[in-house]
Design a protein around this motif. Structure first.
Motif, mmCIF file in Angstrom:
data_model
loop_
_atom_site.group_PDB
_atom_site.id
_atom_site.type_symbol
_atom_site.label_atom_id
_atom_site.label_comp_id
_atom_site.label_asym_id
_atom_site.label_seq_id
_atom_site.Cartn_x
_atom_site.Cartn_y
_atom_site.Cartn_z
ATOM 1 N N LYS A 118 0.853 -0.988 0.297
ATOM 2 C CA LYS A 118 0.024 0.424 -0.241
ATOM 3 C C LYS A 118 0.766 2.025 -0.078
ATOM 4 O O LYS A 118 0.309 2.087 -0.953
ATOM 5 C CB LYS A 118 -0.594 0.309 1.284
ATOM 6 C CG LYS A 118 -1.955 1.395 1.770
ATOM 7 C CD LYS A 118 -2.728 1.327 2.309
ATOM 8 C CE LYS A 118 -3.475 2.594 2.096
ATOM 9 N NZ LYS A 118 -4.507 2.379 1.133
ATOM 10 N N ALA A 206 -7.296 1.086 -2.118
ATOM 11 C CA ALA A 206 -6.091 1.514 -1.762
ATOM 12 C C ALA A 206 -5.952 2.240 -2.067
ATOM 13 O O ALA A 206 -5.170 3.039 -0.800
ATOM 14 C CB ALA A 206 -5.353 0.994 -2.082
ATOM 15 N N ALA A 212 -5.559 -1.608 3.104
ATOM 16 C CA ALA A 212 -4.531 -2.141 2.431
ATOM 17 C C ALA A 212 -4.603 -3.568 1.575
ATOM 18 O O ALA A 212 -4.788 -4.943 2.316
ATOM 19 C CB ALA A 212 -3.304 -2.738 3.071
#
Length: 272
Positions: A118, A206, A212
């Motif tokens: 992420k 995301a 994430a």
């Protein structure tokens, strides 16, 4: 120690290595890995091999055997190839939902590090002054046989893009940022199911929310075995909080199984 993995036979990988050395103070050490110099900066090493990294199952054990330590995380700096030759900056974890076509073993998944990927996505998006696509890719190819978390971070998707200095700079800066920050980053973690290979809905989630993603199983891998979904949860560092399904981008039996499994495990279920 953290490891950035590169290979001599990959133009993008060498581009990223050169930008790391030029811009981030890595210095050549007396260490040798697979016959190549080891570069160091603090607690981070750049290692180089001579073959395709996707076939390097047991890399963590090779590092331990040659250099005497077990890495805490491995960032694979790599090229991305596609027939469409779409200019892109991508990140993903490795593994095979079915038959292993390009490294790894059948139905085997590497250990995902969702916060790292992420942060990579966010940083690449922030630095992206090239106008390229920035996205996750679904879990695919090897190596799958690693017992430490890892992720690929890639320049795509043709030789024209692999050698662009600015692309190498973006990936180099992103890798440094991720390795410095991933352990203290806290996000709700999702297993992603459905959608295409470039995970457009998962990428959008995301980038626009705090979620994430770890492993992502695209529609072309469906139907999925329940055991493999459970394995994907197990092979994610930290706790998985959410099962996320791209509903229209999933086959019926897989999305229903995912919904039932979320209920059984007490996980949040997101249908998108």
């Amino acid at each position: 120690m953290k490891v950035i993995m590169t290979t001599k036979i990959d133009l993008a990988s060498m581009n990223i290595l050169n930008r790391l050395v030029e811009n981030f103070g890595f210095r050549e050490t007396e260490g040798i890995f697979d016959g190549n110099p080891v570069y160091a900066r603090g607690d981070t090493l750049i290692l180089t091999t001579n073959e395709e990294m996707i076939y390097y199952d047991g890399l963590d054990k090779a590092i331990e055997a040659q250099l005497g330590f077990k890495p805490e995380i491995i960032a694979f700096a790599s090229r991305h190839s596609s027939k469409q030759k779409l200019p892109a900056l991508t990140t993903h974890v490795t593994g095979n939902w079915g038959k292993a076509m390009y490294g790894g073993k059948n139905e085997s998944l590497a250990i995902a590090q969702p916060a790292a990927m992420k942060l990579a996505l966010l940083k690449m998006s922030e630095l992206n002054d090239l106008g390229w696509t920035v996205c996750y890719e679904a879990t695919h190819h090897g190596p799958s046989e690693l017992e430490v978390p890892s992720f690929f971070i890639e320049i795509g998707s043709s030789e024209e893009e692999w050698v662009i200095d600015r692309a190498g700079e973006i990936i180099a800066e992103t890798i440094i940022y991720v390795l410095e920050n991933y352990k203290k980053a806290k996000f709700p973690v999702a297993l992603g199911i459905g959608g295409g290979h470039y995970a457009p809905k998962q990428t959008k989630r995301a980038l626009e929310s705090d979620i994430a993603f770890g492993h992502i199983a695209p529609k072309y891998t469906h139907p999925l075995k329940k055991e493999l979904i459970l394995r994907a949860i197990e092979r994610t560092q930290g706790k998985v909080d959410v099962i996320y399904v791209d509903w229209k981008g999933s086959k019926g039996e897989t999305r229903q199984m995912a919904k039932t499994l979320a209920e059984e495990l007490g996980l949040e279920f997101i249908r998108d």
